[in-house]
Design a protein around this motif. Structure first.
Motif, PDB file in Angstrom:
ATOM      1  N   PRO A 153     -18.550  29.588 -35.307  1.00  0.00           N
ATOM      2  CA  PRO A 153     -19.367  30.731 -35.736  1.00  0.00           C
ATOM      3  C   PRO A 153     -18.625  31.614 -36.741  1.00  0.00           C
ATOM      4  CG  PRO A 153     -19.466  30.466 -33.355  1.00  0.00           C
ATOM      5  CD  PRO A 153     -18.388  29.542 -33.839  1.00  0.00           C
TER       6      PRO A 153
ATOM      7  N   PRO B 175     -22.655  29.478 -38.883  1.00  0.00           N
ATOM      8  CA  PRO B 175     -21.408  28.775 -38.536  1.00  0.00           C
ATOM      9  C   PRO B 175     -20.968  27.840 -39.661  1.00  0.00           C
ATOM     10  CG  PRO B 175     -22.991  28.679 -36.732  1.00  0.00           C
ATOM     11  CD  PRO B 175     -23.727  29.230 -37.910  1.00  0.00           C
TER      12      PRO B 175
ATOM     13  N   ASN C 116     -12.947  38.207 -41.587  1.00  0.00           N
ATOM     14  CA  ASN C 116     -13.769  37.095 -42.074  1.00  0.00           C
ATOM     15  C   ASN C 116     -14.260  37.472 -43.475  1.00  0.00           C
ATOM     16  OD1 ASN C 116     -13.480  35.818 -39.631  1.00  0.00           O
ATOM     17  ND2 ASN C 116     -15.593  36.090 -38.968  1.00  0.00           N
TER      18      ASN C 116
ATOM     19  N   GLU D 154     -20.198  34.508 -32.242  1.00  0.00           N
ATOM     20  CA  GLU D 154     -18.788  34.469 -32.647  1.00  0.00           C
ATOM     21  C   GLU D 154     -17.905  35.128 -31.597  1.00  0.00           C
ATOM     22  OE1 GLU D 154     -15.725  35.431 -36.319  1.00  0.00           O
ATOM     23  OE2 GLU D 154     -17.813  36.055 -36.508  1.00  0.00           O
TER      24      GLU D 154
END
Length: 807
Positions: free
Chosen positions: A197, A190, A89, A764
């Motif tokens: 998330p 999110p 991410n 998440e």
């Protein structure tokens, strides 16, 4: 590469007079050594007392080229480079105009090819632009048009007096505060659109986003800075916002110092906002002496997205700083209006004039200048109206007005371009081999104008406030010369051989601490938790943790967020005198600020109470409570400053003192809590005692090899080393544990941010489990792997215990 042309003789750096340490260096810089000009650039007088003093505080490395680490050899040998295979991410935080955002869309799209989930966090108005490019978008607030208008008046974020009087600076400070909060939320909230998330595994940012280092520190993740403008100290050229005076023969040193000075001045306008926001994250304030050189002191990886064909990497930038090439996105689909196509085809090749998202105060006057220059130069032109809506009411045979149009398509049609010098626009023009006229307004634009001129691909830049029809006419004539066209074509050929976006992604991957990322249970997932129970210590992904908790194999109380990239901001000390003085000054400022709150905060509290409709008695009680709270703050600041900070600063100053005569001083473990404080106290005591006794014996012996004078110098060094090292070792037995206990208490009482991170990680993980569990066998594989690893650890622990008993 370029400096102010009016330079006087430079006498070199002199020793500072005694007593100089009593005043604040940043106050001296603002009053003696520097002046903010009407165009927002900073005049720096290198002969001033304040700048000389700053040069003593600002660490300057030796002139010799750096020794590049093995990582550079891996990078240069593509056969040895390992491709990145772990999806992360990644949040990209960008503050600026559309031209600042666009290159990072290309970068984000390239990251997606490696399976990364990429979120671009920037101003709200760019939401559709980002989403239609295939990236996630997170709004951080701030108005880029307002920001651009401010920057035109105050390049470099350093306000002039008229701006302060108009109140613009307060609006800008409020905007910065809003964007800091928005950037932090972009790391853990999110997706606003899909509600999926998100917790960042890594952060990419441009420096004007300001939140980057602090977000990375709070989250414990890697940070990579990227920018189109030089932001790292170098001897090769000065800070783009600096005009140097009295540099004399030591121009390289002047160039180097300009970066710290401009950063220091910028911090004066924003430091209080950033430190207040840091407190909301549970982080301690950044010391005044560290803030201007924070990224360099922490060795944050930095990638510059310009072509090395135009500006090569300076020799004194270390291995973690790269110049990778311009960022070009894929050509967007575009169909031109018939009228534009007709204009392009009906006569000689036109020139382009446009200033993009620059907000201009008098667009009518600028239009008049442009039309007169076009007429006298005898050329046809396409003029982009931009955010300022420049241009006349209708098109003519020689002038055609356009609104938004992709430069990738448009710049293939011209003989030359005139623009503000934004990095993206400059890059697109040079990629197409176009001679370029830069009319800079602020920021990196003057820098690019000078670089284009140095390459022969355009005339010297014309600052916007100096623009008139005559000098623009002359510049157009320069660009239509075959010599300028040949220089621009030569640059284009070299730029086309580069792939800046791909090279930047490679640099990003290369600087990640890869060993920290891999989950021990699901190797193709990044670890976000550390599991510690008994002797087990496992790195676990969000998904694996959710599976193990659900079944249940583990309890959440044994999980802690994994710190993949710890950041420690220490207040570096140079000697005990300046260390003690600066510590006392900091304590004094803190106490004065708290004392002012005794009178100011009650007024604010009463105002808030009256707005909420509380009675007179209630309002009086609120005012008294607010005043009493600040009385407590004054006492607390006094106690902390005199009993903790001052002794700790003197200890660190004594420990660092041998650096003054050229001895290397090994850095100790960062003091982050009571355990590290106790360890540091023990090691510092041992090293101090051994080092002090060794100095008193060995330094005279080493000096005697150079004769009697050398023996005397050695005796002096030995005596100083014995005094400073043994004293710092003894003091450290108290000061390091004291600091450690304070920081443990601080962490425990400022844990709201860490709790918020834990909740975001759990959310998440649960989302990933719901979407990943398509087959029960997948869960079973994770559970079995966990049992095997736990059994192996238990077996190893038993063997270790048995061997200890036998022994």
């Amino acid at each position: 590469m370029y400096n102010d042309e009016k330079q006087n003789h430079h006498r070199g750096r002199e020793h500072l007079p005694a007593g100089d340490s009593a005043s604040s260096p940043h106050e001296e810089l603002m009053s003696d050594g520097t002046t903010t000009r009407a165009d927002g650039r900073v005049d720096i007088n290198l002969e001033s007392r304040a700048v000389k003093r700053f040069s003593k505080l600002f660490p300057i490395p030796p002139q010799s080229p750096p020794r590049y680490s093995d990582i550079d050899h891996i990078y240069n040998d593509t056969q040895q480079a390992k491709p990145w295979s772990l999806p992360l991410n990644i949040v990209i935080q960008i503050v600026g105009s559309r031209g600042d955002v666009q290159p990072f869309i290309a970068f984000g799209n390239e990251l997606q090819k490696f399976g990364h989930r990429v979120r671009l966090a920037t101003h709200n108005v760019f939401g559709d632009f980002v989403r239609t490019s295939g990236l996630e978008f997170f709004p951080i607030g701030g108005d880029p048009s307002d920001l651009m208008a401010y920057m035109v008046k105050n390049p470099g974020l350093i306000p002039n007096i008229s701006t302060i009087r108009r109140g613009d600076i307060q609006r800008k400070r409020s905007m910065i505060s809003e964007m800091l909060t928005g950037c932090w939320n972009s790391c853990i909230e999110p997706d606003p659109f899909t509600k999926i998330p998100f917790v960042a595994d890594a952060i990419v940012a441009n420096p004007p986003s300001f939140a980057h280092i602090h977000c990375a520190q709070a989250l414990g993740v890697p940070l990579h800075l990227m920018f189109t403008m030089p932001w790292s100290s170098t001897r090769a050229f000065p800070h783009p916002l600096a005009n140097l005076h009295n540099a004399g023969t030591d121009v390289e040193l002047a160039n180097y110092l300009s970066y710290g000075i401009v950063e220091w001045m910028t911090w004066q306008g924003l430091g209080d906002i950033i430190n207040k926001w840091r407190k909301s994250l549970g982080l301690e304030a950044v010391p005044q002496t560290e803030a201007p050189v924070l990224a360099e002191a922490l060795k944050i990886p930095f990638t510059y997205c310009w072509s090395p064909a135009l500006v090569p990497k300076p020799f004194d930038w270390p291995a973690h700083i790269n110049v990778c090439g311009f960022f070009f996105r894929q050509n967007p689909p575009y169909t031109a209006h018939d009228a534009l196509v007709t204009f392009l085809c009906q006569g000689p090749i036109p020139i382009y004039i446009g200033f993009g998202s620059i907000v201009i105060g008098d667009p009518a006057e600028l239009t008049k200048i442009l039309l007169e220059a076009v007429r006298t130069a005898g050329v046809r032109a396409i003029i982009s109206r931009g955010w300022s809506k420049i241009g006349g009411p209708s098109n003519t045979n020689d002038v055609f007005y356009i609104d938004d149009c992709p430069h990738e398509w448009l710049f293939q049609k011209f003989a030359a371009v005139v623009h503000h010098g934004g990095a993206g626009t400059t890059a697109c023009g040079l990629l197409n081999g176009l001679p370029t006229i830069v009319v800079p307004f602020f920021g990196d634009q003057p820098f690019w104008g000078h670089m284009v001129a140095a390459a022969g691909a355009g005339p010297k830049p014309i600052p916007f406030k100096q623009l008139n029809s005559q000098n623009l006419h002359d510049a157009i004539s320069f660009c239509l010369n075959p010599k300028a066209s040949a220089a621009a074509q030569g640059l284009a050929e070299r730029i086309r051989t580069e792939n800046g976006v791909s090279t930047a992604v490679d640099a990003f991957h290369r600087n990640l601490p890869g060993y920290q990322f891999y989950c021990d249970l699901i190797p193709d997932r990044p670890a976000s938790w550390i599991y510690t129970k008994a002797r087990a210590r496992l790195k676990i992904s969000k998904l694996a943790a959710a599976i193990l908790v659900e079944h249940p194999k583990i309890e959440r109380k044994h999980l802690k967020p994994l710190i993949k990239n710890p950041i420690f901001i220490e207040n570096r000390r140079w000697d005990p005198v300046t260390a003690g003085t600066s510590s006392l000054m900091g304590t004094t400022v803190d106490m004065v600020t708290a004392a002012a709150g005794i009178f100011i905060d009650p007024v604010k509290a009463v105002k808030q109470a009256s707005q909420s409709g509380d009675g007179v008695v209630s309002q009086a009680g609120v005012a008294l409570a607010a005043s009493a709270k600040n009385v407590g703050k004054v006492n607390g600041k006094f106690f902390k400053g005199t009993m903790l900070d001052l002794p700790f600063a003197v200890t660190e100053g004594l420990r660092a003192a041998p650096r003054l005569y050229g001895e290397d001083v090994k850095d100790h473990e960062p003091v982050t809590g009571w355990k590290s404080g106790a360890r540091t106290a023990a090691t510092s005591f041992a090293e101090g005692m051994i080092g002090g006794v060794s100095d008193i014996l060995m330094q005279p012996y080493k000096g005697s090899k150079e004769g009697l004078l050398g023996f005397g110098k050695g005796l002096g060094k030995g005596s100083i080393g014995f005094a400073t090292k043994t004293t710092s070792g003894l003091m450290g037995l108290v000061t390091y544990p004291g600091q450690g206990i304070y920081r443990s208490i601080y962490t425990a009482t400022h844990s709201a941010t860490q709790k918020r991170i834990v909740i975001a990680l759990i959310e998440e993980g649960e989302y990933l489990e719901r979407n990943w569990k398509t087959e029960c066998i997948k869960d079973r594989e994770v559970l079995d792997r966990f049992d095997v690893i736990r059994h192996q650890i238990s077996k190893a622990s038993s063997s270790s215990s048995l061997s200890e008993r036998v022994g």
